[in-house]
Design an enzyme around this catalytic site. Sequence first.
Site, PDB file in Angstrom:
ATOM      1  N   GLY A  72      19.364 -51.059  17.281  1.00  0.00           N
ATOM      2  CA  GLY A  72      18.265 -52.535  18.611  1.00  0.00           C
ATOM      3  C   GLY A  72      17.855 -54.011  17.752  1.00  0.00           C
ATOM      4  N   SER A  73      17.648 -54.103  16.704  1.00  0.00           N
ATOM      5  CA  SER A  73      17.449 -55.441  16.132  1.00  0.00           C
ATOM      6  C   SER A  73      18.762 -56.032  16.839  1.00  0.00           C
ATOM      7  CB  SER A  73      16.995 -55.372  14.899  1.00  0.00           C
ATOM      8  OG  SER A  73      16.449 -54.690  14.192  1.00  0.00           O
ATOM      9  N   ASN A 152       6.519 -50.014  19.950  1.00  0.00           N
ATOM     10  CA  ASN A 152       6.435 -49.308  18.954  1.00  0.00           C
ATOM     11  C   ASN A 152       5.696 -47.980  18.041  1.00  0.00           C
ATOM     12  OD1 ASN A 152       7.165 -51.725  18.287  1.00  0.00           O
ATOM     13  ND2 ASN A 152       7.602 -51.092  16.133  1.00  0.00           N
ATOM     14  N   GLN A 180      11.547 -46.962  21.586  1.00  0.00           N
ATOM     15  CA  GLN A 180      11.755 -46.478  21.670  1.00  0.00           C
ATOM     16  C   GLN A 180      10.859 -45.483  23.453  1.00  0.00           C
ATOM     17  OE1 GLN A 180       9.748 -45.670  19.170  1.00  0.00           O
ATOM     18  NE2 GLN A 180      10.341 -46.919  17.598  1.00  0.00           N
ATOM     19  N   SER A 200      18.459 -48.078  20.949  1.00  0.00           N
ATOM     20  CA  SER A 200      19.181 -47.939  19.414  1.00  0.00           C
ATOM     21  C   SER A 200      18.882 -45.715  19.004  1.00  0.00           C
ATOM     22  CB  SER A 200      18.314 -47.592  18.421  1.00  0.00           C
ATOM     23  OG  SER A 200      18.770 -47.771  16.969  1.00  0.00           O
ATOM     24  N   HIS A 202      19.599 -43.652  15.853  1.00  0.00           N
ATOM     25  CA  HIS A 202      18.296 -42.919  15.706  1.00  0.00           C
ATOM     26  C   HIS A 202      16.621 -42.994  16.537  1.00  0.00           C
ATOM     27  CE1 HIS A 202      15.999 -46.071  13.127  1.00  0.00           C
ATOM     28  NE2 HIS A 202      16.717 -47.003  13.926  1.00  0.00           N
ATOM     29  N   THR A 238      35.626 -54.424  14.845  1.00  0.00           N
ATOM     30  CA  THR A 238      36.258 -52.700  14.537  1.00  0.00           C
ATOM     31  C   THR A 238      35.332 -51.750  15.531  1.00  0.00           C
ATOM     32  OG1 THR A 238      37.830 -53.075  13.099  1.00  0.00           O
ATOM     33  CG2 THR A 238      37.081 -51.152  14.776  1.00  0.00           C
ATOM     34  N   CYS A 326       9.859 -50.998   9.732  1.00  0.00           N
ATOM     35  CA  CYS A 326      10.135 -52.443   9.843  1.00  0.00           C
ATOM     36  C   CYS A 326       9.291 -53.261   8.331  1.00  0.00           C
ATOM     37  CB  CYS A 326      10.867 -53.099  10.916  1.00  0.00           C
ATOM     38  SG  CYS A 326      11.813 -52.093  11.407  1.00  0.00           S
TER      39      CYS A 326
END
Length: 394
Positions: A72-73, A152, A180, A200, A202, A238, A326
Amino acid sequence: MKKLIYLDNAATTKTAPEVVEAMLPYFVENFGNPSSVYSFAAKNKEALTMQREIIAEALGAKANEIYFTAGGSESDNWALKATAEAYKEKGNHIITTKIEHHAILHTGEYLEKQGFEVTYLDVDKNGVVKLDDLKAAIRPTTILISVMFANNEIGTIQPIQEIGEIAKEHHILFHTDAVQAFGQVPINVDECHIDMLSASGHKLNGPKGIGFLYIRKGVKIRSFVHGGGQERKRRAGTENVPGIVGMGAATTRAVETMKERTAKEAELRDYLIGRVLNEIPYTKLNGHPEKRLPNNANFSFRFIEGESLLIMLDMKGICASSGSACTSGSLDPSHVLLAIGLPHEIAHGSLRLTLSEETTKEDIDYVVECLKEIVSNLRNMSPLYEDFLKKNEK
């Protein structure tokens, strides 16, 4: 092993077993580089195409509008920096909000040093962007509006469709950080007039280190990572084939289970909120009471420090947070809580609990009983609480 109740799913989620199973062959058996020309590697290229199609379908987008990133970042950075670079001849003004993730806020600060102007919109007491303020902030030089889909920390869901309509009406690009929200609420990029969207893996029971940026066809932003010609020459490096396969599997799982899963989470969330507010005095729910993520509950407890609360919850086997993972080392109060009008002393006593489909009513009951005991003990040690009681006894 001591009892473990994990209620920090906004920070990260457990990778689902079926996601791990889907990924495993791409570490050892199908390990080819998808950019290579031989048939062994071509299978992996086909796998990437399939995941792109899965994610695009979940958003109502086209497969060639999905670009894989490291998370996400990176997606947020790419959306803001590349838009600023590509559209600087048109203007130098960007609009966002004061409650964005730091991936947006710090990128905004970086762009300000490069000569761009950034407006950080206020929000109301529930964390909702005021549409009139957004309209008033628009200038002839505005090139981008970036507003997160759902917060978030406090879980508030923004009026994304209305924001998208305003952006479209003024011919301004619209980006949303949906890290989120993706997998938790239905999203259609055409209905919401979204030009770019970050997500994202995860956060939805997928692996860490993988995400994507949706870029609507016709948006002329350039490559963010330079090097090879991967991701249709827009993101070199890659491809993380196992991660991308995991992202696709997690997306499939999230879409298929969304209705039943989020209904269960919302029911438990409301049960948790009701018990905490009714049984622990001087407690406030942060975020919108209805328009919030189905698994998010954020509270402020007066007269205590959030850090002490987290440590004592950990001793009881409960994983929680006071805000974004974070900023977990910071002693400063949450910028989100300050933005919704909480004073520093109350913002410091915040707790975020984010549920998963594995959370049970028994888990919630245990957590509430622990919270009642811990909050009471911490307040009994607080001179501020003692002073408060004395004043109210008079």
